[in-house]
Structure formats: C-alpha cells, structure tokens
Motif scaffolding. Structure first.
Motif, mmCIF file in Angstrom:
data_model
loop_
_atom_site.group_PDB
_atom_site.id
_atom_site.type_symbol
_atom_site.label_atom_id
_atom_site.label_comp_id
_atom_site.label_asym_id
_atom_site.label_seq_id
_atom_site.Cartn_x
_atom_site.Cartn_y
_atom_site.Cartn_z
ATOM 1 N N TYR A 81 10.861 41.095 47.343
ATOM 2 C CA TYR A 81 11.808 40.873 48.417
ATOM 3 C C TYR A 81 12.211 39.277 48.173
ATOM 4 O O TYR A 81 11.569 38.253 48.109
ATOM 5 C CB TYR A 81 10.716 40.543 49.737
ATOM 6 C CG TYR A 81 11.854 39.934 50.880
ATOM 7 C CD1 TYR A 81 12.423 41.057 51.572
ATOM 8 C CD2 TYR A 81 11.948 38.660 51.203
ATOM 9 C CE1 TYR A 81 13.243 40.569 52.816
ATOM 10 C CE2 TYR A 81 12.538 38.422 52.176
ATOM 11 C CZ TYR A 81 13.261 39.405 52.957
ATOM 12 O OH TYR A 81 14.154 38.904 54.205
ATOM 13 N N GLY A 82 13.805 39.225 47.622
ATOM 14 C CA GLY A 82 14.314 38.007 46.880
ATOM 15 C C GLY A 82 14.699 36.836 47.843
ATOM 16 O O GLY A 82 15.948 36.394 47.390
ATOM 17 N N CYS A 83 14.148 36.431 48.816
ATOM 18 C CA CYS A 83 14.713 35.291 49.737
ATOM 19 C C CYS A 83 13.559 34.640 50.216
ATOM 20 O O CYS A 83 12.352 35.390 50.694
ATOM 21 C CB CYS A 83 15.402 35.552 50.937
ATOM 22 S SG CYS A 83 15.866 34.372 51.826
ATOM 23 N N THR A 84 13.135 33.420 49.495
ATOM 24 C CA THR A 84 12.096 32.594 50.066
ATOM 25 C C THR A 84 12.054 32.107 51.335
ATOM 26 O O THR A 84 11.001 32.153 52.116
ATOM 27 C CB THR A 84 11.807 31.319 48.933
ATOM 28 O OG1 THR A 84 12.369 31.706 47.703
ATOM 29 C CG2 THR A 84 10.537 30.743 48.745
ATOM 30 N N SER A 85 13.078 31.537 51.870
ATOM 31 C CA SER A 85 13.111 31.009 53.034
ATOM 32 C C SER A 85 13.184 32.016 54.280
ATOM 33 O O SER A 85 12.591 31.546 55.331
ATOM 34 C CB SER A 85 14.462 29.889 53.351
ATOM 35 O OG SER A 85 15.449 30.805 52.921
ATOM 36 N N ALA A 86 13.494 33.194 54.072
ATOM 37 C CA ALA A 86 13.595 34.143 55.209
ATOM 38 C C ALA A 86 12.068 34.495 55.680
ATOM 39 O O ALA A 86 11.796 34.733 57.007
ATOM 40 C CB ALA A 86 13.885 35.656 54.658
ATOM 41 N N THR A 87 11.055 34.342 54.752
ATOM 42 C CA THR A 87 9.861 34.605 55.302
ATOM 43 C C THR A 87 9.081 33.215 55.468
ATOM 44 O O THR A 87 8.041 33.156 56.512
ATOM 45 C CB THR A 87 8.951 35.430 54.309
ATOM 46 O OG1 THR A 87 8.860 35.029 52.968
ATOM 47 C CG2 THR A 87 9.334 36.805 54.450
ATOM 48 N N LEU A 88 9.608 32.066 54.579
ATOM 49 C CA LEU A 88 8.666 30.728 55.114
ATOM 50 C C LEU A 88 9.104 30.458 56.572
ATOM 51 O O LEU A 88 8.576 29.774 57.089
ATOM 52 C CB LEU A 88 9.881 29.898 54.113
ATOM 53 C CG LEU A 88 9.377 29.974 52.694
ATOM 54 C CD1 LEU A 88 10.157 28.700 51.962
ATOM 55 C CD2 LEU A 88 7.801 29.376 52.532
ATOM 56 N N ALA A 89 10.364 30.944 57.123
ATOM 57 C CA ALA A 89 10.815 30.427 58.252
ATOM 58 C C ALA A 89 9.780 31.264 59.487
ATOM 59 O O ALA A 89 9.872 30.898 60.618
ATOM 60 C CB ALA A 89 12.274 31.013 58.733
ATOM 61 N N HIS A 90 9.017 32.174 58.817
ATOM 62 C CA HIS A 90 8.386 32.863 60.091
ATOM 63 C C HIS A 90 6.555 32.931 59.912
ATOM 64 O O HIS A 90 6.018 32.836 60.568
ATOM 65 C CB HIS A 90 8.352 34.593 59.823
ATOM 66 C CG HIS A 90 9.712 35.002 60.461
ATOM 67 N ND1 HIS A 90 9.864 35.360 61.991
ATOM 68 C CD2 HIS A 90 10.788 35.144 59.911
ATOM 69 C CE1 HIS A 90 11.315 35.278 61.975
ATOM 70 N NE2 HIS A 90 12.108 35.655 60.702
ATOM 71 N N GLY A 91 6.424 32.137 58.800
ATOM 72 C CA GLY A 91 4.871 31.898 58.369
ATOM 73 C C GLY A 91 4.265 32.842 57.540
ATOM 74 O O GLY A 91 4.683 33.968 57.442
ATOM 75 N N PRO A 92 2.971 32.465 57.231
ATOM 76 C CA PRO A 92 2.216 33.402 56.179
ATOM 77 C C PRO A 92 1.900 34.824 56.639
ATOM 78 O O PRO A 92 2.148 35.672 55.855
ATOM 79 C CB PRO A 92 0.944 32.531 55.790
ATOM 80 C CG PRO A 92 1.226 31.307 56.110
ATOM 81 C CD PRO A 92 2.268 31.170 57.209
ATOM 82 N N GLY A 93 1.612 34.984 57.905
ATOM 83 C CA GLY A 93 1.229 36.088 58.446
ATOM 84 C C GLY A 93 2.363 37.123 58.459
ATOM 85 O O GLY A 93 2.265 38.239 57.954
#
Length: 248
Positions: A81-93
């Motif tokens: 899944y090649g976007c860092t910020s897309a999941t950084l914006a939602h948190g580790p869970g």
C-alpha cells in the motif's frame, strides 16, 4: 539470449496514489534481480488540492476494490500500500486493519508504507528519530503522533518552508530532500526518517548516512525492505543504507 533478471523469483504488487510519479521508479531501483514489480493506481483525493491530513484521510478511506482487483490479475506474492500519509492520518490501528483487509481480500502478504517505517526502526533498534517530509506541518504533527503511538519519539523535525501540492512534492530534487534531512537532524536522533512515497529520498540514502553517521529510513526503502524480509530474499547491491545491510 534473453535477459530474465527482472522476473522469476517473486512478484510484488503496488497500489500507487494516482498523482505519484516517484514510487514506481524507486521500486525498480530497489528490487533485486528476479523480482518483478507491478502497479495499479488509486484515487480518493483531489489532485488540485494541497495534500493535507483531510485529503490523505480521504485516500486512506477510498474503496480499493477496483485497483486491488486489477492488481490481483498478476497474482502478486506481496502487495504494497504505497502511500505513507494516507494511513498516518488515521493512526496505527487503521493501518494494521487496512493491511489485514488487503491480505484477506487478496491472499497476499501485505505491507503498508507507514507500517514499514515502524518495522524498519524496530529492526534497527532506533526509537529516537529526526523526522522530515514534504507534508504540510499539520500532517507532520499527525505523522509524529502515529510514530509516538508505536513507541518512536521524534526529537527533531523539519517542515518544508512552503505548502506543496502533489506535483510540488514529486518535483523535489534529491538535493532538496537531502537539505531537508540535514535540517531535521540533531545529535539526539538515532536515525532520520524521510516520509513520503512521492519524495526522491532513496537516491539520498547512501550520501546522507556517510555524512551524518546514522541510518536514514525512507518510505519506499522501508517498504521494499519489509517485502524482502517476507520473501526471505537477500540483497547483494550496496547503496540503500544500513537497513538493507540487514538483508545480507
């Protein structure tokens, strides 16, 4: 005689944000012989807006059925899944749940860019970092909070001096990226994290590590590292930092 060095050992599938111009070239640079890399583009954000935490949260929540279904046509062994910020914006869970959903739907091992950064830092035993990215400052705040939730303390950081659009992030030169890394660095930092799959950070790794005397972790390098760990593949080429030396 045909050259088969680009295929045969494993296939990597990569989900790429549709405006990203640097993830694909980086994956080709980083892949070992015999590993092929295949891509599908994903949306969920406005190409003309500044990619802040709201835009990137939208990407993280976007429906992946279309691009993932197309990517499964090549039967990848691992999906990135090649976007860092897309999941950084939602948190580790959210990041872990997304990886689990992709794995359940695809049957392939799954790596997220944000999770790969954490995996890289744990592999190197680094929990105090300098952080830099081309993101807006508020998205950097979110990224740093994500890493804190995973036990990583950001002791110094560098925010880019102007807000960059999607094109602007991708257009940064390796020299500009290296300058941002130097600005972020501090004596207290055990490693430097350069976050963003559309930033030309891979090309800076070797020179920065030689100059600053500490590991440099980038989103794309970290994703390929975790992928090769999963595939139990070694890596013979130098130039991609202390992290890749752990594969030998």
């Amino acid at each position: 005689m045909s050259d088969y060095s680009s295929r045969g050992r494993a296939r990597i599938g990569v989900l790429v944000p549709f405006t990203n111009t640097n993830l694909e070239p980086d994956m080709v640079l980083l892949r070992p012989d015999g590993v092929s890399v295949h891509f599908a583009r994903m949306g969920g954000y406005d190409a003309d807006e500044i990619p802040d935490e709201d835009q990137m949260a939208g990407l993280g929540e976007a429906d992946l059925d279309g691009p993932l279904g197309l990517l499964l046509g090549v039967r990848p062994d691992v999906i990135l899944y090649g976007c860092t910020s897309a999941t950084l914006a939602h948190g580790p869970g959210f990041d872990r749940d997304l990886a689990a959903r992709i794995k359940a739907q695809s049957g392939a091992e799954t790596v997220t860019a944000a999770g790969a950064l954490v995996n890289a830092l744990r592999t190197l035993g680094c929990d105090k970092i300098a952080f830099a990215s081309p993101y807006v400052a508020s998205l950097n705040d979110v990224a740093i909070a994500f890493l804190a939730d995973e036990g990583v303390t950001t002791v110094s950081r560098a925010d880019f001096p102007e807000q960059l659009g999607n094109d602007g992030q991708g257009a940064l030169t390796p020299d500009q990226v290296a300058a941002l890394a130097r600005q972020a660095d501090s004596d207290a930092a055990q490693a430097i994290v350069l976050s963003c799959t559309d930033m030309r950070a891979v090309e800076c790794i070797a020179a920065l590590e030689a100059e600053l005397g500490k590991p440099v972790i980038t989103s794309n390098q970290a994703m390929m590292f975790q992928t090769l760990q999963m595939l139990s593949l070694t890596y013979a080429s130098a130039g991609y930092g202390a992290l890749f030396e752990r594969l030998n």
